[in-house]
Design a protein around this motif. Structure first.
Motif, PDB file in Angstrom:
ATOM      1  N   SER A  26     -28.666  -0.965 -19.156  1.00 22.90           N
ATOM      2  CA  SER A  26     -27.700  -0.573 -18.123  1.00 22.90           C
ATOM      3  C   SER A  26     -27.629   0.951 -18.003  1.00 22.90           C
ATOM      4  O   SER A  26     -27.389   1.487 -16.919  1.00 22.90           O
ATOM      5  CB  SER A  26     -26.312  -1.128 -18.454  1.00 22.90           C
ATOM      6  N   SER A  64     -22.565  -2.657 -16.820  1.00 24.66           N
ATOM      7  CA  SER A  64     -22.760  -3.559 -17.951  1.00 24.66           C
ATOM      8  C   SER A  64     -23.128  -4.947 -17.459  1.00 24.66           C
ATOM      9  O   SER A  64     -22.457  -5.495 -16.591  1.00 24.66           O
ATOM     10  CB  SER A  64     -21.463  -3.633 -18.765  1.00 24.66           C
ATOM     11  N   THR A  85     -19.696  -5.116 -23.715  1.00 23.31           N
ATOM     12  CA  THR A  85     -20.268  -4.190 -24.697  1.00 23.31           C
ATOM     13  C   THR A  85     -19.184  -3.233 -25.204  1.00 23.31           C
ATOM     14  O   THR A  85     -18.542  -2.531 -24.409  1.00 23.31           O
ATOM     15  CB  THR A  85     -21.438  -3.409 -24.059  1.00 23.31           C
TER      16      THR A  85
HETATM   17  C1  G6P Z   1     -27.647  -4.967 -25.826  1.00 23.42           C
HETATM   18  C2  G6P Z   1     -28.707  -5.775 -25.111  1.00 23.42           C
HETATM   19  C3  G6P Z   1     -29.381  -4.919 -24.030  1.00 23.42           C
HETATM   20  C4  G6P Z   1     -28.328  -4.355 -23.092  1.00 23.42           C
HETATM   21  C5  G6P Z   1     -27.252  -3.585 -23.840  1.00 23.42           C
HETATM   22  C6  G6P Z   1     -26.084  -3.243 -22.935  1.00 23.42           C
HETATM   23  O1  G6P Z   1     -28.239  -3.985 -26.576  1.00 23.42           O
HETATM   24  O2  G6P Z   1     -29.675  -6.241 -26.023  1.00 23.42           O
HETATM   25  O3  G6P Z   1     -30.293  -5.711 -23.294  1.00 23.42           O
HETATM   26  O4  G6P Z   1     -28.950  -3.527 -22.150  1.00 23.42           O
HETATM   27  O5  G6P Z   1     -26.721  -4.389 -24.896  1.00 23.42           O
HETATM   28  O6  G6P Z   1     -25.477  -4.424 -22.531  1.00 23.42           O
HETATM   29  P1  G6P Z   1     -24.569  -4.599 -21.252  1.00 23.42           P
HETATM   30  O7  G6P Z   1     -24.141  -6.042 -21.283  1.00 23.42           O
HETATM   31  O8  G6P Z   1     -23.407  -3.668 -21.423  1.00 23.42           O
HETATM   32  O9  G6P Z   1     -25.392  -4.257 -20.064  1.00 23.42           O
END
Ligand code: G6P
Length: 604
Positions: free
Chosen positions: A302, A346, A351
């Motif tokens: 992201s 996100s 996250t």
């Molecule tokens: C984790 C996942 C990634 C993702 C990141 C952010 O590390 O493995 O693929 O890009 O989290 O996640 P979000 O849900 O906030 O885009």
């Protein structure tokens, strides 16, 4: 996104419909409903939220004997996730469920309202059932009225419709959205928008093709093509393995999700493109009042989408834009001014670092926005404004379609803002909208390129590392390409701006250093080419991705002659996703669940 089920038979219909919808839950939804026709009487149940709410609503309903039922899980596109907007939609005597979009619904609705017909919902779908009933007044049979309805609606759809005058029958049509009919030895007929809903219930199915329509009643199915010719029924055996069915023949969810990008991008664009402007139903018109700066904040993939956006916002909307890695932002005592719109990106909306950054921005009194794939997630609930990316549930840990839809939304947002701030002319915006319309076709996977990448992958399994390089928006794409490869192949990979290689990294160049070079035709072609030549002169092994031949490359992946760099961006994104996946498959890794990684990181 949305899911459809249908049933004709003598077993308890409510349970069959809800069980079928449960198998489609993985696609994501925010409301659900079922309509059952038994002995000339309709029963309708709808609920917002999870299927358990629908079960609660329908708990006193019992059926016995023969009945017909249709059901739907809805992921809101036109109109909010409310009970009124949930499917099935009803007329006087008929019910409909629909996936896709009816592009000319506004014009049909105006015509029907002019005839005194009252609409209950804000959806495009409702127009189908009213149009059907309006045409039924003069049609010879309900099926004729259904045929005439299909002739008048434009767009993409999978439809099931039931009418009390044609009891025991489901009318169906497919155009651009999947629809499957199944049957079993107990003389039951099933419908599903994915075969996942039919596993364990049917032994054979027909995958309808675009333009197919017809009707099914107890034990009989009549199928017609676009030219109204009756089509012979061609059943294929249905797998009994649920997980492999959900993968729909692909080796991994990641592969399925890469191939799905064309469809999900159509969903992302749906209802948001007007002739000369971008429309986000979910945004208040005052959102950008008093805003002079945008701060984007995210993690992982992201974050790469945010970097792409920073180029587009400054280029199109002429607004100062900065990008923050959420885990850094939280602790570095940032200087924030109230004229800044704080935008978090996100996939999951959960996250931890991004969520905390959002809370911090709110505490500072900034206006906030989230670009997210999950409705009702913590970030969506917290931010002042939200735009959903509509990628459907992403199962592969390595993000693919979620990234594609994030970049698409951010591109649209840059144009929305350009319109508000009058920084692009309406003809420029119109041109960009034409480009956006061609995105679904741009990302549809080219079989020849996939095959080439499959063969090529065997040459990129060893060596001492990869550099992915590019300029402008192809720099964040290079970062994303390197991250994809790291995540699932466990090989060392770095993304770099091509012009930066000579300031240190080029010291690593030798035949065991693999350079994946993004060389678009429409963005700094000559500059990037010189950078690649510098690496080639130092014997790095080069794999170039470009529509133009490049004689200094060891391997060359020839992309299409797209008319704009953003289309090249999306095509190259698919190439990078497939390349890392093919390398990881050759290395024998679990592509969908790579070691040490989690899909949603809710700890800091
Ligand atoms: C984790 C996942 C990634 C993702 C990141 C952010 O590390 O493995 O693929 O890009 O989290 O996640 P979000 O849900 O906030 O885009």
């Amino acid at each position: 996104m949305c899911g459809i089920v249908g049933y004709i038979g003598v077993k308890p219909v409510k349970k069959i419909l809800i069980d079928g919808l449960r198998e489609l839950e993985y696609r994501g939804y925010d409301s659900a409903g079922i309509a059952i026709l038994q002995e000339g009487h309709f029963s309708l149940f709808k609920a917002v939220g999870k299927l358990i709410n629908l079960e609660e609503k329908a708990k006193n309903y019992e059926s016995s004997g023969f009945s017909v039922g249709i059901g739907h899980t809805r992921w809101a596109t036109h109109g909010k996730p409310t009970e009124l907007n949930a499917h099935p939609h009803l007329g006087q005597n008929s019910y409909v469920v629909h996936n896709g979009i009816i592009e000319n619904y506004q014009e049909l609705k105006t015509m029907l309202v002019g005839h005194g017909i009252h609409f209950l919902s804000q959806t495009d779908t409702e127009v189908i059932v009213h149009l059907f009933e309006y045409l039924l007044k003069s049609a010879a049979t309900p099926f004729d009225a259904f045929k005439q309805t299909l002739a008048q609606i434009k767009g993409a759809y999978a439809i099931l419709l039931v009418n009390a005058d044609a009891e025991g029958t489901i009318f169906f049509a497919k155009h651009g959205s999947p629809m499957i009919i199944g049957r079993n030895h107990d003389n039951e007929t099933f419908f599903g928008s994915s075969d996942a809903a039919l596993i364990g219930k049917c032994h054979e199915v027909i995958y309808l093709e675009d333009g197919h329509y017809g009707y099914a009643s107890s034990g009989a199915i009549a199928l017609f093509d676009e030219q109204n010719r009756e089509v012979a029924l061609r059943f294929t055996a249905l797998s009994e393995n649920k997980l492999s069915a959900q993968k729909e023949g692909y080796r991994f969810f990641m592969e399925k999700e890469i191939y799905e990008q064309s469809t999900v991008l159509s969903d992302t664009l749906m209802g948001r493109l007007r002739d000369e402007s971008i429309y986000f139903e979910e945004l208040e018109t005052t959102l950008f009042d008093g805003i002079n700066e945008i701060k984007l904040c995210a993690c992982g993939t992201s974050y790469h989408a945010a970097l792409v956006a920073s180029y587009l916002f400054e280029r199109h909307s002429k607004i100062r834009t900065s990008v923050e890695i959420a885990s850094e932002f939280r602790y570095r005592e940032p200087f924030l001014t109230p004229d800044t719109l704080f935008v978090v990106i996100s996939q999951s909306g959960e996250t931890a670092d991004t969520l905390e950054s959002l809370k911090m921005a709110k505490k500072f009194g900034l206006k906030t926005m989230v670009i997210c794939n999950v409705d009702n997630s913590s970030m969506v609930r917290l931010a002042d404004a939200s735009i959903l990316t509509r990628a459907g549930i992403e199962k592969g840990v390595a993000s693919t379609k979620a990234f594609a839809t994030q970049v698409c939304v951010l591109w649209m947002l840059s144009l929305y803002l350009a319109g508000e701030r009058k920084t692009l002319s309406s003809s420029d915006i119109q041109h960009q909208i034409t480009l956006l319309r061609s995105l679904p076709a741009t990302v549809s996977v080219d079989d020849a390129i996939h095959e080439q990448l499959r063969r090529l992958s065997k040459r990129y399994l060893h060596g001492h590392g990869f550099f992915f390089i590019g300029r402008d928006v192809f720099y964040p794409l290079a970062l994303e390409g390197a991250l994809k490869l790291k995540e699932i192949s466990y090989l060392h990979a770095e993304g770099y701006p091509s012009g930066e290689m000579k300031h240190g990294p080029i010291a690593l160049a030798d035949p065991e250093l693999f350079t994946i070079a993004l060389l678009p035709q429409h963005m700094l072609y000559d500059k990037t080419k010189s950078n690649i030549e510098e690496l080639s002169a130092r014997d790095s092994t080069i794999c170039s991705i470009s529509p133009l031949d490049f004689d200094k490359a060891d391997d060359h992946i020839c992309t299409k002659n797209a008319e704009d760099y953003m289309l090249e961006f999306f095509e190259m994104m698919v190439v990078l996703q497939l390349l890392s996946m093919e390398i990881a498959i050759r290395l024998g890794n679990d592509v969908d669940m790579p070691r040490n990684l989690a899909k949603s990181v809710t700890v800091e």
